[in-house]
Design an enzyme around this catalytic site. Structure first.
Site, PDB file in Angstrom:
ATOM      1  N   SER A 126       0.820  -1.207   0.000  1.00  0.00           N
ATOM      2  CA  SER A 126       0.000   0.000   0.000  1.00  0.00           C
ATOM      3  C   SER A 126       0.855   1.259   0.000  1.00  0.00           C
ATOM      4  CB  SER A 126      -0.910   0.020   1.230  1.00  0.00           C
ATOM      5  OG  SER A 126      -1.529   1.283   1.399  1.00  0.00           O
ATOM      6  N   GLU A 128       0.240   3.698   1.636  1.00  0.00           N
ATOM      7  CA  GLU A 128       0.267   4.210   3.009  1.00  0.00           C
ATOM      8  C   GLU A 128       1.617   3.961   3.671  1.00  0.00           C
ATOM      9  OE1 GLU A 128      -1.873   5.847   5.029  1.00  0.00           O
ATOM     10  OE2 GLU A 128      -3.412   6.111   3.486  1.00  0.00           O
ATOM     11  N   TYR A 150      -1.672   1.029  10.143  1.00  0.00           N
ATOM     12  CA  TYR A 150      -1.926   0.316   8.892  1.00  0.00           C
ATOM     13  C   TYR A 150      -0.701   0.391   7.986  1.00  0.00           C
ATOM     14  CZ  TYR A 150      -3.884  -0.608   4.241  1.00  0.00           C
ATOM     15  OH  TYR A 150      -4.124  -1.103   2.969  1.00  0.00           O
TER      16      TYR A 150
END
Length: 327
Positions: A126, A128, A150
């Site tokens: 991801s 992120e 996360y």
């Protein structure tokens, strides 16, 4: 016959992937966290798929499942999917999204060692992981500095993929930027927006509460991103690939596009900013450079931003009109 194992099969990407793999004639096995998830998914999923119940945190169960299924391809799409949820449950997020992925790598590596045949795996990483990047757009060389539980869990799983790659496991990663479709649950901000736009247009009134309207994201079409996962897994050499459109839009622009598609020009009178929806640390600009995926995998996004939003709004409006068809 090729056999595939898909974790997170009941989610947006898992459902899209399952449909594709079945259409290719592949024998597909999926992993669902609970029997309830499996049974609900079966109503609108792919009946040809054999879905097993198990938890990524149960390393022994995962190892037994991989040994039982003997997959040629493994797609790890499972894990905690919400940044907001990860702030509330950071330990669980680390266990599922981080350690759970490593347990799957290890199970795949052991199967490969035991049967003497290659196992190919792709990890859904991801953007992120990049946290608050100092450069834009971001690519595979951008520093990994997560700012959320996360992102940190995804970063661990991503870096451990390289460790197992060095051990001889064909494990590729796709660093996925935001990607949407009508299959997104309404817990995600994008589907929350399109569902609200459809509802307000249908009812003639209503409001939508959101957090940071200035946050900018690189939004793509989910089936395109699933295609990138397949291409990365089947490429001759396992590698890391950023999967993105290269174009960023703000949450406000997403809202504007959704309300415009629903026939509402003045969206601001229907939207309120609620501090409860603002993340503790929220990157303001996330946009990816998918140059490597284009050059190496021959991949490219196919659906522009306005059309992605429009398709989601039309889906939500069809539900309200009672004309939606399950497919």
């Amino acid at each position: 016959m090729t056999t595939a194992l898909v974790t997170g099969i009941t989610g947006q990407d898992g459902t899209i992937l399952a449909r594709r793999l079945v259409a290719e004639g592949i024998q597909v096995h999926g992993l669902a966290r609970e029997a309830r998830d499996r049974d609900e998914w079966a109503l609108d999923g792919v009946p040809e798929v054999q879905v097993h119940v198990g938890d990524l945190t149960d390393a022994e169960r995962i190892r037994d499942l991989v040994r039982e299924v003997e997959p040629d391809e493994i797609y790890n799409l499972g894990g905690i999917s919400s940044v907001a949820f990860s702030w509330e449950h950071p330990v669980l997020t680390g266990a599922v999204t981080g350690l759970g992925a490593v347990g799957l790598y290890d199970a795949a590596w052991r199967l490969q060692q035991d049967r003497g045949l290659p196992v190919r795996l792709v990890q859904a990483s991801s953007a992120e992981m990049f946290g608050l990047p100092e450069v834009a757009p971001q690519d595979e060389t951008t520093a990994i500095r997560p700012v959320s539980p996360y992102g940190a869990a995804k970063a661990y799983a991503h870096q451990m993929a390289a460790v197992y790659r060095a051990r001889g496991l064909h494990v590729a990663t796709c660093i996925l930027y935001n990607h949407e479709s009508p299959l997104r649950p309404t817990a995600f901000v994008t589907r929350k927006i399109t569902a609200a736009a459809a509802r307000i247009a249908h009812d003639g009134a209503g409001t939508l509460a959101l957090g940071n309207l200035d946050a900018r994201r690189d939004w793509g079409w989910a089936p395109d991103y699933v295609d990138a996962l397949v291409r990365a897994l089947r490429h001759d050499e396992a590698d890391d690939f950023v999967v993105a459109t290269g174009h960023a839009h703000s949450v406000a622009q997403f809202v504007e596009a959704a309300f415009r598609r629903a026939g509402i020009e003045d969206w601001r009178q229907h939207v309120v900013v609620d501090p409860a929806f603002v993340r503790p640390a929220d990157p303001t600009e996330m946009v990816g450079d998918a140059g490597r995926a284009r050059r190496v995998l021959g991949w490219a996004p196919t659906v522009p931003f306005d059309e992605i939003v429009g398709r989601m709004v039309e889906h939500d409006m069809s539900i309200l009109r009672g004309t939606h068809e399950i497919r």
